[in-house]
Motif scaffolding. Structure first.
Motif, PDB file in Angstrom:
ATOM      1  N   HIS A  12       1.086  -1.177   0.019  1.00 26.72           N
ATOM      2  CA  HIS A  12      -0.025  -0.047   0.003  1.00 26.72           C
ATOM      3  C   HIS A  12       0.896   1.235   0.062  1.00 26.72           C
ATOM      4  CE1 HIS A  12      -4.047  -1.984   1.168  1.00 26.72           C
ATOM      5  NE2 HIS A  12      -3.175  -2.794   1.500  1.00 26.72           N
ATOM      6  N   TRP A  13       0.379   2.434  -0.650  1.00 21.35           N
ATOM      7  CA  TRP A  13       1.073   3.742  -0.321  1.00 21.35           C
ATOM      8  C   TRP A  13      -0.004   4.512   0.013  1.00 21.35           C
ATOM      9  CZ3 TRP A  13       6.074   4.855  -2.694  1.00 21.35           C
ATOM     10  CH2 TRP A  13       6.548   3.485  -3.505  1.00 21.35           C
ATOM     11  N   THR A  14       0.499   5.152   1.091  1.00 22.00           N
ATOM     12  CA  THR A  14      -0.481   5.956   2.070  1.00 22.00           C
ATOM     13  C   THR A  14       0.230   6.701   2.855  1.00 22.00           C
ATOM     14  OG1 THR A  14      -2.499   6.106   3.243  1.00 22.00           O
ATOM     15  CG2 THR A  14      -1.125   4.322   3.512  1.00 22.00           C
ATOM     16  N   HIS A  15      -0.337   7.955   3.543  1.00 25.16           N
ATOM     17  CA  HIS A  15       0.073   8.603   4.577  1.00 25.16           C
ATOM     18  C   HIS A  15      -1.092   8.873   5.369  1.00 25.16           C
ATOM     19  CE1 HIS A  15      -1.864  11.671   1.949  1.00 25.16           C
ATOM     20  NE2 HIS A  15      -2.076  12.395   3.107  1.00 25.16           N
ATOM     21  N   SER A  16      -2.137   7.863   5.412  1.00 25.17           N
ATOM     22  CA  SER A  16      -3.309   8.297   6.289  1.00 25.17           C
ATOM     23  C   SER A  16      -3.059   7.308   7.523  1.00 25.17           C
ATOM     24  CB  SER A  16      -4.564   7.924   5.503  1.00 25.17           C
ATOM     25  OG  SER A  16      -5.551   7.419   6.182  1.00 25.17           O
ATOM     26  N   ALA A  17      -3.309   7.882   8.732  1.00 20.34           N
ATOM     27  CA  ALA A  17      -3.334   7.225   9.995  1.00 20.34           C
ATOM     28  C   ALA A  17      -4.419   6.194  10.029  1.00 20.34           C
ATOM     29  CB  ALA A  17      -3.245   8.288  11.154  1.00 20.34           C
ATOM     30  N   ARG A  18      -5.651   6.591   9.423  1.00 14.15           N
ATOM     31  CA  ARG A  18      -6.716   5.591   9.407  1.00 14.15           C
ATOM     32  C   ARG A  18      -6.531   4.414   8.532  1.00 14.15           C
ATOM     33  NH1 ARG A  18     -12.291   5.971  10.460  1.00 14.15           N
ATOM     34  NH2 ARG A  18     -13.100   3.585  10.280  1.00 14.15           N
ATOM     35  N   GLN A  19      -5.938   4.438   7.352  1.00 12.47           N
ATOM     36  CA  GLN A  19      -5.615   3.467   6.356  1.00 12.47           C
ATOM     37  C   GLN A  19      -4.429   2.674   7.065  1.00 12.47           C
ATOM     38  OE1 GLN A  19      -4.939   4.815   2.516  1.00 12.47           O
ATOM     39  NE2 GLN A  19      -6.660   5.880   2.456  1.00 12.47           N
ATOM     40  N   LEU A  20      -3.491   3.174   7.762  1.00 10.42           N
ATOM     41  CA  LEU A  20      -2.427   2.388   8.343  1.00 10.42           C
ATOM     42  C   LEU A  20      -2.991   1.526   9.456  1.00 10.42           C
ATOM     43  CD1 LEU A  20       0.731   4.509   8.779  1.00 10.42           C
ATOM     44  CD2 LEU A  20       0.224   2.736   7.117  1.00 10.42           C
ATOM     45  N   GLU A  21      -3.964   2.174  10.255  1.00  8.25           N
ATOM     46  CA  GLU A  21      -4.846   1.309  11.202  1.00  8.25           C
ATOM     47  C   GLU A  21      -5.300   0.221  10.451  1.00  8.25           C
ATOM     48  OE1 GLU A  21      -7.400   2.134  15.268  1.00  8.25           O
ATOM     49  OE2 GLU A  21      -7.017   3.879  13.867  1.00  8.25           O
ATOM     50  N   ASP A  22      -6.222   0.438   9.803  1.00  9.50           N
ATOM     51  CA  ASP A  22      -7.093  -0.437   9.223  1.00  9.50           C
ATOM     52  C   ASP A  22      -6.337  -1.474   8.707  1.00  9.50           C
ATOM     53  OD1 ASP A  22      -9.196   0.941  10.021  1.00  9.50           O
ATOM     54  OD2 ASP A  22      -9.645   1.689   7.937  1.00  9.50           O
ATOM     55  N   LEU A  23      -4.869  -1.245   8.150  1.00  9.34           N
ATOM     56  CA  LEU A  23      -4.081  -2.441   7.401  1.00  9.34           C
ATOM     57  C   LEU A  23      -3.817  -3.057   8.495  1.00  9.34           C
ATOM     58  CD1 LEU A  23      -2.738  -3.026   4.631  1.00  9.34           C
ATOM     59  CD2 LEU A  23      -1.205  -1.372   5.194  1.00  9.34           C
ATOM     60  N   ALA A  24      -3.015  -2.432   9.490  1.00 10.58           N
ATOM     61  CA  ALA A  24      -2.428  -3.161  10.520  1.00 10.58           C
ATOM     62  C   ALA A  24      -3.520  -4.253  11.302  1.00 10.58           C
ATOM     63  CB  ALA A  24      -1.921  -1.972  11.747  1.00 10.58           C
ATOM     64  N   ARG A  25      -4.662  -3.900  11.188  1.00 12.95           N
ATOM     65  CA  ARG A  25      -5.546  -4.810  12.038  1.00 12.95           C
ATOM     66  C   ARG A  25      -5.946  -5.971  11.235  1.00 12.95           C
ATOM     67  NH1 ARG A  25      -7.658  -2.762  16.511  1.00 12.95           N
ATOM     68  NH2 ARG A  25      -7.396  -0.509  16.859  1.00 12.95           N
ATOM     69  N   ALA A  26      -5.497  -5.719   9.825  1.00 15.98           N
ATOM     70  CA  ALA A  26      -5.971  -6.870   9.021  1.00 15.98           C
ATOM     71  C   ALA A  26      -4.920  -8.133   8.549  1.00 15.98           C
ATOM     72  CB  ALA A  26      -6.596  -6.385   7.625  1.00 15.98           C
ATOM     73  N   CYS A  27      -3.715  -7.553   9.267  1.00 23.69           N
ATOM     74  CA  CYS A  27      -2.502  -8.387   8.659  1.00 23.69           C
ATOM     75  C   CYS A  27      -1.687  -8.954  10.003  1.00 23.69           C
ATOM     76  CB  CYS A  27      -1.473  -7.533   8.046  1.00 23.69           C
ATOM     77  SG  CYS A  27      -2.138  -7.032   6.383  1.00 23.69           S
ATOM     78  N   ALA A  28      -0.694  -9.736   9.880  1.00 22.48           N
ATOM     79  CA  ALA A  28      -0.003 -10.362  10.953  1.00 22.48           C
ATOM     80  C   ALA A  28       1.235  -9.429  11.345  1.00 22.48           C
ATOM     81  CB  ALA A  28       0.539 -11.842  10.485  1.00 22.48           C
ATOM     82  N   GLY A  29       1.596  -8.717  10.404  1.00 25.38           N
ATOM     83  CA  GLY A  29       2.747  -7.815  10.615  1.00 25.38           C
ATOM     84  C   GLY A  29       2.999  -6.679   9.604  1.00 25.38           C
ATOM     85  N   LEU A  30       3.560  -5.524   9.925  1.00 25.08           N
ATOM     86  CA  LEU A  30       3.511  -4.416   8.958  1.00 25.08           C
ATOM     87  C   LEU A  30       5.092  -3.706   9.017  1.00 25.08           C
ATOM     88  CD1 LEU A  30       1.906  -2.213   7.529  1.00 25.08           C
ATOM     89  CD2 LEU A  30       1.821  -1.203   9.803  1.00 25.08           C
TER      90      LEU A  30
END
Length: 352
Positions: A98-116
């Protein structure tokens, strides 16, 4: 065994003291788990009566998030992405990019994965939001002093040291550090390293050139010459700056490297597309990506305890010598004779 609740991957992970991700990979027969660990997980799964679902979801994938508003480092980010993807393919594992600078998008991404994996200058809010999910995170980019965050990075400070030592060994004693726009942490670290080596040689002077990068080098160089300073070598904090320096110097009639040497930083694609080709420092972005993924997998398999120290892993850069650098030949151009005395520079460090 009596009636019990449904046995899940998390149940097994809790019993064996490993991550859900490690258990999932082991039971799926994938790599990244030792044979001893795989056998321990298998035995526990059998003892608990685990029934493997017909299909597994992709919720155990790894994610890598690049900061999408940092064009200066875009080519380095692509190298890191290639390294992460190559290592993920070798291990047979899923990867979300993913390419983003959004805090919300990073949080959603982290919740959907095992590691970031976090790449680039994500702000504190975004990092805090991802960290609060509790998943392992490895960062590519600067961290605060003694911040308890796992980080993989290049060797900016050492690179600055190595370039000045390289130029000194070629006989250069008046060297300009082409900083460009101040504010970039990596450029500061390269300068600090360069300054250390310059200060260790009493006959070496390091001049700092800061300016607006939109055509500002020419004015900055004229101001330097008006003070009687005539560098025989330019160490540029970024390959993009080096291209500007080479173009400007050639336009003024200088011969590179006969009259002056130019060294860049990054070893990006334009470095070999100009003439003379650019001596520069190669940042091993692809290796950084692969190393970062391996570190993240270790953290997933063996979760870090609050008492465990964070890790810093540096991947050493290297000087790539091409045609833009050479020995200092002590030549003075006729155009420079009108400044017979070196009057020094306020921002110079090192000897006179």
């Amino acid at each position: 065994m009596g009636t019990r609740g449904r046995v899940t991957l998390q149940t097994i992970a809790r019993e064996v003291g490993l991550s859900k991700y490690a258990v999932s990979r082991s039971l799926a027969g994938k790599s990244g788990v030792s044979e001893e660990t795989r056998e321990r997980i298998r035995e526990m799964a059998e003892r608990l009566g685990y029934i493997k679902p017909a299909a597994q979801s992709g919720s155990n994938d790894i994610a890598v998030a690049f900061h999408d508003l940092d064009p200066v480092n875009s080519e380095l980010y692509m190298q890191i992405q290639n390294g992460v993807q190559g290592e993920a393919h070798r291990l047979g594992m899923g990867l979300r990019v993913h390419w983003t600078h959004s805090a919300r998008q990073l949080e959603d991404l982290a919740r959907a994965c095992a590691g970031l994996l976090l790449v680039g200058p994500h702000d504190r809010e975004a990092i805090a939001a991802a960290t609060a999910t509790g998943i392992p995170i490895v960062r590519f980019g600067w961290v605060d002093p003694l911040e308890q965050a796992d980080q993989v990075s290049g060797t900016d400070h050492e690179a600055g040291q190595a370039v000045i030592q390289y130029l000194v060994e070629l006989g250069h004693r008046s060297i300009a550090y082409v900083y460009g726009v101040p504010g970039y942490r990596g450029r500061r670290e390269r300068f600090y390293g360069a300054r250390e080596i310059a200060e260790a040689h009493p006959d070496v002077t390091l001049h700092v050139m800061q300016f607006d990068e939109q055509g500002g080098f020419g004015d900055a160089y004229r101001a330097l010459k008006e003070k009687g300073v005539k560098p025989t070598a330019f160490f540029c904090a970024h390959d993009g700056l080096a291209l500007t320096v080479v173009s400007e110097l050639l336009g003024q009639g200088y011969r590179i490297p006969d009259d002056v040497s130019v060294v860049g930083f990054g070893d990006f694609s334009p470095a070999t597309q100009i003439s003379p080709s650019l001596t520069t420092v190669r940042m091993e972005g692809q290796e950084c990506g692969a190393v970062g993924l391996r570190l993240l997998l270790e953290r997933i398999e063996r979760p870090r305890l609050p008492s465990d120290p964070a890790r810093r892993i540096n991947v050493a850069s290297r000087i790539i010598e091409r045609r833009s650098s050479g020995p200092c030949r002590g030549r003075v151009r006729v155009a420079d004779i009108d400044n017979p005395a070196d009057k020094g520079v306020g921002q110079a460090v090192g000897g006179g």
